[in-house]
Design a protein around this motif. Structure first.
Motif, PDB file in Angstrom:
ATOM      1  N   GLN A  17       0.831  -1.217   0.000  1.00 18.50           N
ATOM      2  CA  GLN A  17       0.000   0.000   0.000  1.00 18.50           C
ATOM      3  C   GLN A  17       0.862   1.262   0.000  1.00 18.50           C
ATOM      4  O   GLN A  17       1.879   1.307   0.686  1.00 18.50           O
ATOM      5  N   GLY A  25      10.073  -3.249   8.216  1.00 18.98           N
ATOM      6  CA  GLY A  25       9.240  -4.469   8.209  1.00 18.98           C
ATOM      7  C   GLY A  25       8.779  -4.805   6.796  1.00 18.98           C
ATOM      8  O   GLY A  25       8.902  -5.948   6.354  1.00 18.98           O
ATOM      9  N   ASN A  26       8.275  -3.814   6.067  1.00 17.92           N
ATOM     10  CA  ASN A  26       7.864  -4.033   4.670  1.00 17.92           C
ATOM     11  C   ASN A  26       9.046  -4.546   3.857  1.00 17.92           C
ATOM     12  O   ASN A  26       8.918  -5.456   3.032  1.00 17.92           O
ATOM     13  N   GLY A  29      10.363  -8.009   5.435  1.00 20.06           N
ATOM     14  CA  GLY A  29       9.294  -9.008   5.401  1.00 20.06           C
ATOM     15  C   GLY A  29       8.841  -9.357   3.997  1.00 20.06           C
ATOM     16  O   GLY A  29       8.405 -10.476   3.740  1.00 20.06           O
ATOM     17  N   HIS A  51      -6.519  -0.383  -2.254  1.00 13.84           N
ATOM     18  CA  HIS A  51      -6.586  -0.809  -0.848  1.00 13.84           C
ATOM     19  C   HIS A  51      -6.421   0.372   0.101  1.00 13.84           C
ATOM     20  O   HIS A  51      -7.011   0.397   1.181  1.00 13.84           O
ATOM     21  N   TYR A 134     -12.032  -5.721   1.866  1.00  5.36           N
ATOM     22  CA  TYR A 134     -10.619  -5.583   1.469  1.00  5.36           C
ATOM     23  C   TYR A 134      -9.964  -6.928   1.099  1.00  5.36           C
ATOM     24  O   TYR A 134      -9.291  -7.038   0.069  1.00  5.36           O
ATOM     25  N   MET A 138      -7.964  -8.198  -2.366  1.00  2.00           N
ATOM     26  CA  MET A 138      -6.612  -8.781  -2.349  1.00  2.00           C
ATOM     27  C   MET A 138      -6.614 -10.147  -3.052  1.00  2.00           C
ATOM     28  O   MET A 138      -5.681 -10.478  -3.794  1.00  2.00           O
ATOM     29  N   ASP A 141      -6.608  -9.447  -6.718  1.00  2.00           N
ATOM     30  CA  ASP A 141      -5.263  -9.064  -7.175  1.00  2.00           C
ATOM     31  C   ASP A 141      -4.463 -10.308  -7.548  1.00  2.00           C
ATOM     32  O   ASP A 141      -3.807 -10.371  -8.587  1.00  2.00           O
ATOM     33  N   ILE A 152       4.985 -12.436   0.996  1.00  8.07           N
ATOM     34  CA  ILE A 152       4.362 -11.508   1.947  1.00  8.07           C
ATOM     35  C   ILE A 152       4.954 -11.723   3.335  1.00  8.07           C
ATOM     36  O   ILE A 152       5.606 -12.733   3.590  1.00  8.07           O
ATOM     37  N   GLY A 153       4.667 -10.783   4.238  1.00  9.14           N
ATOM     38  CA  GLY A 153       5.009 -10.960   5.646  1.00  9.14           C
ATOM     39  C   GLY A 153       3.905 -11.755   6.339  1.00  9.14           C
ATOM     40  O   GLY A 153       2.826 -11.985   5.768  1.00  9.14           O
ATOM     41  N   ASP A 155       1.819 -11.061   8.597  1.00  6.26           N
ATOM     42  CA  ASP A 155       0.520 -10.421   8.880  1.00  6.26           C
ATOM     43  C   ASP A 155      -0.481 -10.590   7.737  1.00  6.26           C
ATOM     44  O   ASP A 155      -1.676 -10.349   7.932  1.00  6.26           O
ATOM     45  N   GLN A 156      -0.015 -10.983   6.555  1.00 10.53           N
ATOM     46  CA  GLN A 156      -0.932 -11.155   5.417  1.00 10.53           C
ATOM     47  C   GLN A 156      -1.338 -12.615   5.200  1.00 10.53           C
ATOM     48  O   GLN A 156      -2.042 -12.940   4.251  1.00 10.53           O
ATOM     49  N   ALA A 190       9.779 -12.425   8.960  1.00 13.32           N
ATOM     50  CA  ALA A 190       8.408 -12.429   8.430  1.00 13.32           C
ATOM     51  C   ALA A 190       7.507 -11.535   9.283  1.00 13.32           C
ATOM     52  O   ALA A 190       6.429 -11.130   8.840  1.00 13.32           O
ATOM     53  N   LEU A 192       8.560  -8.384  11.700  1.00 13.07           N
ATOM     54  CA  LEU A 192       9.409  -7.502  12.509  1.00 13.07           C
ATOM     55  C   LEU A 192       8.524  -6.798  13.515  1.00 13.07           C
ATOM     56  O   LEU A 192       7.402  -6.408  13.208  1.00 13.07           O
ATOM     57  N   LYS A 201       3.529  -5.664  16.227  1.00 11.17           N
ATOM     58  CA  LYS A 201       4.143  -5.603  14.892  1.00 11.17           C
ATOM     59  C   LYS A 201       4.692  -4.201  14.604  1.00 11.17           C
ATOM     60  O   LYS A 201       4.063  -3.217  14.977  1.00 11.17           O
ATOM     61  N   MET A 202       5.849  -4.132  13.934  1.00 14.92           N
ATOM     62  CA  MET A 202       6.329  -2.828  13.463  1.00 14.92           C
ATOM     63  C   MET A 202       5.369  -2.355  12.382  1.00 14.92           C
ATOM     64  O   MET A 202       5.127  -3.075  11.411  1.00 14.92           O
TER      65      MET A 202
HETATM   66  P1  TYM Z   1       1.150  -3.741   3.458  1.00 17.85           P
HETATM   67  O1  TYM Z   1       1.200  -2.587   2.522  1.00 17.85           O
HETATM   68  O2  TYM Z   1       0.610  -3.504   4.830  1.00 17.85           O
HETATM   69  O3  TYM Z   1       2.577  -4.372   3.626  1.00 17.85           O
HETATM   70  C1  TYM Z   1       3.362  -4.758   2.506  1.00 17.85           C
HETATM   71  C2  TYM Z   1       4.139  -6.015   2.843  1.00 17.85           C
HETATM   72  O4  TYM Z   1       4.963  -5.799   3.999  1.00 17.85           O
HETATM   73  C3  TYM Z   1       4.745  -6.859   4.939  1.00 17.85           C
HETATM   74  N1  TYM Z   1       4.919  -6.324   6.290  1.00 17.85           N
HETATM   75  C4  TYM Z   1       5.739  -6.852   7.208  1.00 17.85           C
HETATM   76  N2  TYM Z   1       6.566  -7.915   7.171  1.00 17.85           N
HETATM   77  C5  TYM Z   1       7.275  -8.181   8.283  1.00 17.85           C
HETATM   78  N3  TYM Z   1       7.214  -7.455   9.431  1.00 17.85           N
HETATM   79  C6  TYM Z   1       6.381  -6.385   9.523  1.00 17.85           C
HETATM   80  N4  TYM Z   1       6.315  -5.677  10.649  1.00 17.85           N
HETATM   81  C7  TYM Z   1       5.606  -6.046   8.371  1.00 17.85           C
HETATM   82  N5  TYM Z   1       4.703  -5.055   8.117  1.00 17.85           N
HETATM   83  C8  TYM Z   1       4.298  -5.251   6.840  1.00 17.85           C
HETATM   84  C9  TYM Z   1       3.311  -7.294   4.682  1.00 17.85           C
HETATM   85  O5  TYM Z   1       3.091  -8.595   5.158  1.00 17.85           O
HETATM   86  C10 TYM Z   1       3.204  -7.191   3.184  1.00 17.85           C
HETATM   87  O6  TYM Z   1       3.690  -8.360   2.558  1.00 17.85           O
HETATM   88  N6  TYM Z   1      -2.918  -6.119   1.830  1.00 17.85           N
HETATM   89  C11 TYM Z   1      -1.497  -5.920   1.619  1.00 17.85           C
HETATM   90  C12 TYM Z   1      -1.176  -5.399   0.240  1.00 17.85           C
HETATM   91  C13 TYM Z   1      -1.746  -6.213  -0.847  1.00 17.85           C
HETATM   92  C14 TYM Z   1      -1.284  -7.483  -1.298  1.00 17.85           C
HETATM   93  C15 TYM Z   1      -2.140  -7.842  -2.369  1.00 17.85           C
HETATM   94  C16 TYM Z   1      -0.225  -8.321  -0.896  1.00 17.85           C
HETATM   95  C17 TYM Z   1      -2.808  -5.864  -1.631  1.00 17.85           C
HETATM   96  N7  TYM Z   1      -3.038  -6.847  -2.536  1.00 17.85           N
HETATM   97  C18 TYM Z   1      -1.956  -9.055  -3.041  1.00 17.85           C
HETATM   98  C19 TYM Z   1      -0.068  -9.521  -1.590  1.00 17.85           C
HETATM   99  C20 TYM Z   1      -0.912  -9.887  -2.639  1.00 17.85           C
HETATM  100  C21 TYM Z   1      -0.980  -4.923   2.610  1.00 17.85           C
HETATM  101  O7  TYM Z   1      -1.720  -4.114   3.131  1.00 17.85           O
HETATM  102  O8  TYM Z   1       0.369  -4.956   2.785  1.00 17.85           O
END
Ligand code: TYM
Length: 337
Positions: A17, A25-26, A29, A51, A134, A138, A141, A152-153, A155-156, A190, A192, A201-202
């Protein structure tokens, strides 16, 4: 004798996003894996602006943040020549497929999503239907591209599970249509954690600015944030249950240096937390320096970014047009012109 033809590459899809500068983290992760996988897979990466509006956004700010997020994605090493890179709202098929899939998604399933519960608690004045649906968007997508793998991390993970369930349900109801995707998670990082409360979560949305490292933070800020990171009253740098703060810092250090937990423990034996925190800050700042330099170069070149976005959206559209056509036939819509 004819040459054996190479098996087609498996496909990857992921998105992020554009709600501000990416966090460490992004990066650790998810995006680092996008980068790592882009040569071995047919990769498609997207800035998920549809999103983002599930939470109120100032329109001019969203437009700027989308451009910045796109530049950041490229600065992190995602190469538009090797991966398809685009902005979600520039391909209308995501929203179209989302409607069809919402009719194969149960209200109860969506009600169980922990991110919906968290976000509706945080934005109690704006619990809109988009926030609730939402995860269907996803799923659209991912399924629109028939992705095999989704980096992905942690949280997804729940959202990905739902996407799998939707794909399976649709396939059962209408015949084999979608690939059922698998998640791909980093070995380290995966999830942070916040530097101020390592049980959380961060997150970009943390109110405490010291809780989260942004990938465009300057070196002094990075060093200061790690220096202030919450740890424990022990002094030994080792990965153990109950040492959440140290475990998180070790994970970060390991992720950016490639060192194992044992190597990190040996490196800081007898030194206490001070030198360790400083080393983590230094390693993170050094690791991010080239990303920051590349970002500065790219963000000054709006024409190039716009061109990459336009080309990427065209490539994405051509893939999903076929997928949508198949879906529309399956559900019984009359072919469109
Ligand atoms: P978003 O934008 O919140 O985060 C993007 C990616 O970063 C990972 N992430 C983390 N990984 C490890 N530690 C953390 N603290 C941390 N914070 C975030 C998330 O797991 C993610 O992989 N809904 C999704 C975006 C999305 C998406 C999709 C992802 C929309 N459509 C289709 C995969 C496939 C989101 O809000 O990620």
């Amino acid at each position: 004798m004819s040459e054996p033809t190479a098996a087609p590459k498996k496909r990857i899809f992921s998105a992020i996003q554009p709600t501000g500068v990416f966090t460490l983290g992004n990066y650790i992760g998810a995006i680092r894996n996008w980068h790592k996988l882009q040569d071995d897979f047919d990769s498609i990466y997207c800035i998920a602006d549809l999103h983002a509006i599930t939470v109120l956004q100032e329109p001019a700010e969203l437009r700027k943040n989308t451009m910045r997020a796109f530049a950041l994605m490229l600065a992190c090493g995602i190469d538009p020549k090797r991966s398809i890179t685009f902005v979600q709202s520039q391909n209308p098929h995501h929203a179209e497929l989302s409607w069809v899939l919402s009719c194969s998604t149960m209200f109860g399933e969506l009600s169980r999503m922990t991110q919906f519960k968290d976000k509706s608690a945080r934005h109690a004045d704006n619990i809109n239907a988009g926030l609730f649906t939402y995860p269907v968007l996803m799923a659209a997508d991912i399924l629109a591209y028939n992705a095999d793998l989704v980096p992905i991390g942690a949280d997804q993970k729940q959202h990905l599970e739902l996407a799998r369930n939707i794909a399976q349900r649709f396939n059962q109801r209408y015949g084999e249509t979608f690939t059922v995707p698998d998640g791909y998670f980093p070995e380290q990082g995966a999830r942070l954690m916040s530097l101020q409360d390592p049980t959380k979560k961060m997150s970009k949305s943390d109110e405490n600015a010291n809780a989260c490292v942004y990938i465009l933070d300057d070196k002094d800020t990075i060093l200061r944030k790690f220096k202030r990171a919450v740890t424990d009253s022990d002094t030994e740098v080792c990965y153990k249950e109950g040492k959440d703060g140290i475990n998180n810092l070790m994970t970060i250090y390991g992720a950016v240096t490639g060192k194992t937990m044992d190597e990190i423990t040996a490196e800081f034996a007898g030194q206490g937390y001070g030198p360790f925190k400083e080393a983590v800050g230094e390693a993170v700042a050094d690791h991010l320096a080239p990303v920051q330099a590349e970002y500065a170069r790219l963000i000054a070149d709006k024409a190039y970014l716009t061109q990459c976005m336009t080309e990427g959206a065209g490539q994405a559209f051509r893939i999903t047009r076929k997928a949508l056509q198949k879906v529309y036939r399956r559900v019984g819509f009359i072919d469109r012109l």
